[in-house]
Scaffold this active site. Sequence first.
Site, PDB file in Angstrom:
ATOM      1  N   GLY A  46       2.272  38.344  31.458  1.00 11.24           N
ATOM      2  CA  GLY A  46       0.893  37.976  31.175  1.00 11.24           C
ATOM      3  C   GLY A  46       0.289  39.065  30.303  1.00 11.24           C
ATOM      4  O   GLY A  46       0.410  40.257  30.624  1.00 11.24           O
ATOM      5  N   ALA A  47      -0.354  38.657  29.203  1.00 12.65           N
ATOM      6  CA  ALA A  47      -0.759  39.619  28.170  1.00 12.65           C
ATOM      7  C   ALA A  47      -1.594  40.800  28.697  1.00 12.65           C
ATOM      8  O   ALA A  47      -1.228  41.959  28.467  1.00 12.65           O
ATOM      9  CB  ALA A  47      -1.487  38.885  27.043  1.00 12.65           C
ATOM     10  N   ARG A  80       8.368  43.615  24.490  1.00 13.07           N
ATOM     11  CA  ARG A  80       8.089  42.196  24.216  1.00 13.07           C
ATOM     12  C   ARG A  80       7.202  42.130  22.962  1.00 13.07           C
ATOM     13  O   ARG A  80       6.244  42.892  22.841  1.00 13.07           O
ATOM     14  CB  ARG A  80       7.395  41.522  25.416  1.00 13.07           C
ATOM     15  CG  ARG A  80       8.287  41.449  26.651  1.00 13.07           C
ATOM     16  CD  ARG A  80       7.673  40.565  27.730  1.00 13.07           C
ATOM     17  NE  ARG A  80       7.771  39.148  27.381  1.00 13.07           N
ATOM     18  CZ  ARG A  80       7.130  38.185  28.046  1.00 13.07           C
ATOM     19  NH1 ARG A  80       6.341  38.477  29.064  1.00 13.07           N
ATOM     20  NH2 ARG A  80       7.278  36.918  27.691  1.00 13.07           N
ATOM     21  N   GLN A 187       6.006  29.624  35.320  1.00 11.57           N
ATOM     22  CA  GLN A 187       4.846  30.426  35.740  1.00 11.57           C
ATOM     23  C   GLN A 187       3.787  29.563  36.418  1.00 11.57           C
ATOM     24  O   GLN A 187       3.054  30.032  37.287  1.00 11.57           O
ATOM     25  CB  GLN A 187       4.211  31.128  34.521  1.00 11.57           C
ATOM     26  CG  GLN A 187       5.037  32.241  33.926  1.00 11.57           C
ATOM     27  CD  GLN A 187       5.904  31.762  32.782  1.00 11.57           C
ATOM     28  OE1 GLN A 187       6.326  30.614  32.749  1.00 11.57           O
ATOM     29  NE2 GLN A 187       6.178  32.646  31.847  1.00 11.57           N
ATOM     30  N   ASP A 228      -1.893  35.033  24.235  1.00 13.30           N
ATOM     31  CA  ASP A 228      -1.120  36.270  24.056  1.00 13.30           C
ATOM     32  C   ASP A 228      -1.512  37.007  22.788  1.00 13.30           C
ATOM     33  O   ASP A 228      -1.364  38.219  22.684  1.00 13.30           O
ATOM     34  CB  ASP A 228       0.378  35.966  24.041  1.00 13.30           C
ATOM     35  CG  ASP A 228       0.824  35.594  25.444  1.00 13.30           C
ATOM     36  OD1 ASP A 228       0.702  34.411  25.810  1.00 13.30           O
ATOM     37  OD2 ASP A 228       1.224  36.504  26.193  1.00 13.30           O
ATOM     38  N   ASN A 238       0.167  31.273  22.656  1.00 15.07           N
ATOM     39  CA  ASN A 238       0.195  31.275  24.126  1.00 15.07           C
ATOM     40  C   ASN A 238       1.535  30.681  24.551  1.00 15.07           C
ATOM     41  O   ASN A 238       2.362  30.265  23.723  1.00 15.07           O
ATOM     42  CB  ASN A 238      -0.995  30.493  24.696  1.00 15.07           C
ATOM     43  CG  ASN A 238      -1.153  30.699  26.194  1.00 15.07           C
ATOM     44  OD1 ASN A 238      -1.111  31.824  26.683  1.00 15.07           O
ATOM     45  ND2 ASN A 238      -1.302  29.625  26.944  1.00 15.07           N
ATOM     46  N   LYS A 239       1.741  30.611  25.850  1.00 14.86           N
ATOM     47  CA  LYS A 239       3.009  30.139  26.414  1.00 14.86           C
ATOM     48  C   LYS A 239       3.484  28.846  25.768  1.00 14.86           C
ATOM     49  O   LYS A 239       2.689  27.943  25.509  1.00 14.86           O
ATOM     50  CB  LYS A 239       2.812  29.952  27.922  1.00 14.86           C
ATOM     51  CG  LYS A 239       4.018  29.490  28.697  1.00 14.86           C
ATOM     52  CD  LYS A 239       5.271  30.291  28.453  1.00 14.86           C
ATOM     53  CE  LYS A 239       5.094  31.776  28.668  1.00 14.86           C
ATOM     54  NZ  LYS A 239       6.216  32.577  28.095  1.00 14.86           N
TER      55      LYS A 239
HETATM   56  O1  MRU Z   1       5.774  35.033  29.122  1.00 18.10           O
HETATM   57  P1  MRU Z   1       4.541  35.335  29.909  1.00 18.10           P
HETATM   58  O2  MRU Z   1       4.579  34.855  31.317  1.00 18.10           O
HETATM   59  O3  MRU Z   1       4.149  36.786  29.796  1.00 18.10           O
HETATM   60  O4  MRU Z   1       3.413  34.497  29.169  1.00 18.10           O
HETATM   61  C1  MRU Z   1       2.109  34.504  29.675  1.00 18.10           C
HETATM   62  C2  MRU Z   1       1.181  33.632  28.936  1.00 18.10           C
HETATM   63  O5  MRU Z   1       1.533  32.981  27.987  1.00 18.10           O
HETATM   64  C3  MRU Z   1      -0.249  33.674  29.375  1.00 18.10           C
HETATM   65  O6  MRU Z   1      -0.855  32.437  29.215  1.00 18.10           O
HETATM   66  C4  MRU Z   1      -0.999  34.714  28.531  1.00 18.10           C
HETATM   67  O7  MRU Z   1      -0.317  35.922  28.529  1.00 18.10           O
HETATM   68  C5  MRU Z   1      -2.370  34.920  29.022  1.00 18.10           C
HETATM   69  S1  MRU Z   1      -2.417  35.776  30.543  1.00 18.10           S
HETATM   70  C6  MRU Z   1      -4.027  36.057  30.983  1.00 18.10           C
END
Ligand code: MRU
Length: 334
Positions: A46-47, A80, A187, A228, A238-239
Amino acid sequence: MVETIEWTSAGVIMIDQTKLPRQTEFVTCRTYEEVAEAIRSMIIRGAPAIGVAAAMGVALGMQQADVEFEKICTVLAATRPTAVNLFWGIERMKRKYAALAGQPHAAVAAALKAEAMLVREEDIEICRAIGRHGAALVPDGRTVLTHCNAGALATAGYGTALGVIRAAVESGKRIDVFADETRPFLQGARLTAWELQQDGIATTLITDNMAGHFMKAGRIGCVVVGADRIAANGDVANKIGTYSVAVLAKENGIPFYVAAPISTLDLTLATGDQIPIEERSAREVTEVFGVPVAPDGVAVQNPAFDVTPNRYVTGIITERGVARAPYTDSLRVL
Ligand code: MRU
């Protein structure tokens, strides 16, 4: 609310997000290399949470003997590529380090530790402010759809998208949540459903390919997701799967909001086309929790993020207010 990441005398402690919800285990990182590995392996993800972890990783590295500051930053930055908060966290620590030039090592290490702890505390406050700005946008008596996990687990606490949902509930709105399971890392199923269940917020888990069905049936009042990295023109990384949700929302006349801190903005990039997209292991696609589900040797692609063009985004909810199109102007002002 669960503690995602904490600085303790034993090291940086993180809840292991690869094990949730079946096991609640904590990992103690005693070196910056262990923090880097925790980010890479998604023990923490999560960012904003990655940004906090990076800041703590830098501070932890400076507690270790004979480690070069630049080396610590380089190792953490290579974990990452997509979430800009990682680089934001490292840059903040670099600025602090530069301001401490000439001071004895012990004083520098202590000040960097204090700065990292401040990054964590501020992140919680930022999420609460995002929640306050976003709560008004959530229609009362309706269902909010979210994708991935942009909750307490993805931040230092409270969450961005889930912060908006929490704040809407706290303001007395009667809402419930549809959580996309979010293949391949799940997630939504593992983290969002668990987190909201802990808070007693009514949540229905759906697989990603069900979102359109429920939107067309009139079940979804609005969509709120995290981000992100957001480019200067309001394109949102985003994801993976977020873009599909956004297109479906527009087609069905449903508002699509992105909730993110200012630290997720990358105004150095004109558009989302320039955002680096992380490609993760093929095994995340071919296996489910270690069990193969695809024929051996099949070709696989596994981009972890996608980019939603700004035309699908109804508003970007930040701690400083809600940005609306044209984003090139509104984001710069924020
Ligand atoms: O690969 P991840 O689980 O780190 O990806 C997370 C996401 O895409 C979230 O939506 C994003 O980081 C926002 S978290 C507040």
